[in-house]
Design a protein around this motif. Structure first.
Motif, short mmCIF file in Angstrom:
data_model
loop_
_atom_site.label_atom_id
_atom_site.label_comp_id
_atom_site.label_asym_id
_atom_site.label_seq_id
_atom_site.Cartn_x
_atom_site.Cartn_y
_atom_site.Cartn_z
N LEU A 377 92.88 33.85 41.37
CA LEU A 377 92.19 34.93 40.67
C LEU A 377 91.11 35.54 41.55
CD1 LEU A 377 91.83 33.17 37.22
CD2 LEU A 377 93.13 35.26 37.63
N CYS A 379 89.33 36.11 45.75
CA CYS A 379 89.66 36.77 47.01
C CYS A 379 90.68 35.97 47.79
CB CYS A 379 88.38 36.93 47.83
SG CYS A 379 88.64 37.51 49.53
N ARG A 380 91.74 36.63 48.22
CA ARG A 380 92.79 35.92 48.97
C ARG A 380 92.26 35.42 50.32
NH1 ARG A 380 97.16 36.35 45.77
NH2 ARG A 380 97.65 38.39 44.88
N THR A 400 93.24 41.45 45.54
CA THR A 400 92.47 40.91 44.43
C THR A 400 91.02 41.38 44.46
OG1 THR A 400 92.12 38.87 45.70
CG2 THR A 400 93.92 38.87 44.08
N PRO A 404 90.66 43.70 41.08
CA PRO A 404 90.46 42.33 40.57
C PRO A 404 91.38 42.04 39.39
CG PRO A 404 88.35 43.40 40.98
CD PRO A 404 89.40 44.45 41.13
N PRO A 405 92.12 40.94 39.45
CA PRO A 405 93.01 40.60 38.33
C PRO A 405 92.20 40.27 37.08
CG PRO A 405 92.91 38.80 39.91
CD PRO A 405 92.19 39.95 40.55
N ARG A 509 95.88 34.37 34.91
CA ARG A 509 95.85 35.75 35.37
C ARG A 509 96.68 36.59 34.40
NH1 ARG A 509 96.92 38.64 40.66
NH2 ARG A 509 96.38 36.74 41.77
#
Length: 608
Positions: A377, A379-380, A400, A404-405, A509
């Motif tokens: 959910l 930051c990658r 993300t 943002p999810p 998510r």
């Protein structure tokens, strides 16, 4: 060997040979460590300038620098690039005739070379070891050192034998380099190569110019086609697929839809595979569709995207593969289409492999980490860097962060899913469990009398795609597993108990229907090429590109070997009117100035 008259010989070589004003990051410390005769283990991201860390010490020390490189198909281009800089380099591999190999061996023995590239298989032959013993060796550089790890994604058995270098040449400094190594792999490199006394240089794993994006898989080929058309038309990229058949079908599909694409996998004839790789390296704007057999050591700097149509096995593999984009430091994309079937397929491959239980557990843990990256959910980039032990803040440049999810309390739908799995006796796969939840009136449901279960239809308000997303997240959270001995049946784990009892809440998510790929900022790599250039400057840049293509064709080398785009953009901006002014441009070393300087200055003058 070069003996520059300078208070800082390494910096002098960097400036006069390679055309760069200063070292980056830890490069200077690494170069000095090896030039003084010390060993080094270097972890530096792709595009971080690893090659300079052994090339410059090889030029400063007496003798020839021996570079152990895993892919002979790339040696020619590496040697060509050095020749353009005026560096005396050659390779020894199976592509040479007997006479060519003899001439190269003679040059090594006579001290007529600065660098020699050798595959590990060739290096370990008695003939090659005897040649090195009879020659003056400046250093040993072991590139792609992670290949030594038996637990890794690129294991090469012959790498383990490279410990012989320390035993037979104890006075020769060694530098091992890799872009990918978690702490366990790092320890294994040190142990296998006997680098216990080596200084370790660990640079940041972050590649801030790469934008990470993972999308819900619907029609993967159509999705990647839209992605290429919308964000990278006419640009070089790599598309990774899991199977050879999928590679060929995807390459055909892209070609049929106007994208120039080539295929690459281990099952192709060597001549065809090599020809495709050469075209990708030497021509602009080609998309290579490949299995992971392609890519190690690729030096092409202007790969603008790497796309995955199947889930990688580990974060190490994903990082290594995506790192082939944007080596020039300019904006690039790492794009992936991912779905529930990817998880099922990867789990099956682990379960059905002939590896021992310890290896299977390790591979499962690596896959779990990869699933965590896909389902995060947050930051990658934070999740990716954390895997390598590097803390970081949200990047603002991944999907993300940009979108943002939406998360929600998913405890109730998760309880419904876990209950349906339990009530169907943990004997069925995702499709059947979803049909039960949604109250689908099918023959299979009736056959098993599952339409009479208390869970039948309790999830009818949720779509099939949404339930698949919930199942993926349940797997990533460790609440359910997949039993491939029972036709990919979903099974509850011990972690599911507190959720079913209401003792633990679950955050999920929110499902978002896949949309056509669009870059948030509208800032494609092609647009970046023009950023900061006026109309006349862009005209100069395009003329320089045309000149570079023709020059590269005459020299039979890839275009980027002549000059990188970044160097030509700086030339277009500064419009040097003399050789002295051109020599101050980053990437224009002394040999390239002497070789191409007058042509470029004349071209600039012509365009006024």
């Amino acid at each position: 060997m070069l003996n520059p008259a300078s208070s800082d010989p390494a910096l002098h070589v960097l400036q006069t040979v390679f055309g760069y004003a200063s070292f980056r990051g830890q490069q200077a410390d690494i170069v000095n460590q090896v030039a003084r005769g010390g060993d080094a283990l270097v972890l530096m991201p792709t595009g971080g300038g690893k090659s300079l860390c052994y090339q410059i010490p090889a030029l400063l020390r007496d003798g020839v620098g021996v570079v152990v490189s895993p892919l002979i198909a790339l040696m020619q281009d590496q040697v060509d690039a050095l020749a353009e800089l005026g560096v005396r380099a050659a390779f020894l591999n199976s592509t040479q005739t007997f006479d060519e190999a003899m001439r190269t061996e003679r040059a090594v023995r006579n001290g007529d070379l600065d660098l020699i590239y050798v595959a590990p298989e060739r290096l370990m032959t008695p003939r090659c070891l005897d040649l090195l013993a009879a020659s003056k060796i400046a250093l040993f550089a072991i590139d792609e050192a992670h290949c030594v790890s038996q637990w890794g994604h690129d294991f090469r058995p012959e790498y383990i034998k490279l410990s012989v270098l320390h035993e037979r040449f104890p006075e020769v400094p060694r530098i091992a380099l890799t872009a990918t190594a978690d702490p366990q792999t790092r320890d294994e490199i040190v142990h296998r190569l006997q680098l216990d006394d080596a200084l370790q240089f660990v640079s940041s794993f972050d590649r801030p110019n790469i934008r990470y994006q993972i999308v819900e898989k619907t029609n993967a080929r159509k999705q990647v086609l839209d992605f290429i058309r919308d964000e990278h038309p006419g640009e070089a990229g790599v598309v990774y697929c899991l199977s050879r058949k999928k590679v060929e079908e995807t390459a055909d599909f892209l070609n049929q839809n106007g994208v120039e694409a080539l295929a690459y996998h281990a099952g192709m004839e060597l001549a065809v595979r090599s020809a495709n790789q050469a075209r990708f390296l030497r021509e602009d704007g080609i998309v290579m569709v490949a299995t992971i057999a392609f890519g190690m050591g690729i030096d092409k700097p202007d790969v603008r995207f790497v796309a995955h149509l199947d889930l990688p096995k580990s974060i190490e593999g994903y990082y290594q593969e995506t790192g082939r984009a944007g080596r020039d430091g300019e904006p690039a994309d790492a794009w992936m289409a991912y779905g529930l079937q990817d998880v099922v397929q990867q789990r099956r491959m682990i379960d059905e492999s002939e590896a021992d239980i310890q290896f299977k557990r390790l591979q499962t843990a690596k896959l779990d980490a990869m699933l965590g990256l896909c389902e995060t959910l947050g930051c990658r980039r934070v999740r990716l860097l954390d895997y390598f032990g590097q803390p970081s803040d949200p990047c603002g440049n991944c999907d993300t962060c940009l979108n943002p999810p939406v998360s929600f309390d998913g405890t109730v739908p998760m309880q419904k899913l876990l209950s349906a799995i339990y009530r169907t006796e943990q004997r069925f796969g995702a499709t059947h469990v979803i049909d039960v939840l949604r109250g689908v009136d099918s023959d299979k449901i009736k056959q098993w009398r599952h339409d009479g279960l208390s869970v039948f239809g309790i999830g009818a308000d949720v779509g099939e795609a949404e339930w698949r997303a919930i199942i993926r997240q349940a797997i990533a959270l460790g609440l359910i597993s997949i039993d491939h001995d029972a036709y990919s049946a979903l099974k509850l784990t011990e972690l599911a108990r507190p959720v079913l009892r209401g003792e633990q809440k679950v955050q999920l998510r929110h499902y978002q229907k896949p949309q056509k790929s669009r870059r948030q900022t509208g800032r494609s790599a092609a647009a970046f090429d023009q950023a900061g250039l006026s109309g006349p400057e862009q005209t100069i840049f395009e003329r320089l590109r045309a000149w570079r293509v023709e020059t590269a064709r005459k020299h039979n080398v890839p275009a980027y070997v002549i000059f990188h785009d970044a160097t030509m953009r700086e030339i277009a901006r500064t419009k040097p009117g003399s050789l002295e002014e051109l020599g101050s441009v980053q990437g224009v070393g002394q040999h390239k100035l002497e070789t191409y300087g007058e042509e470029i200055v004349a071209l600039i003058a012509e365009l006024g």
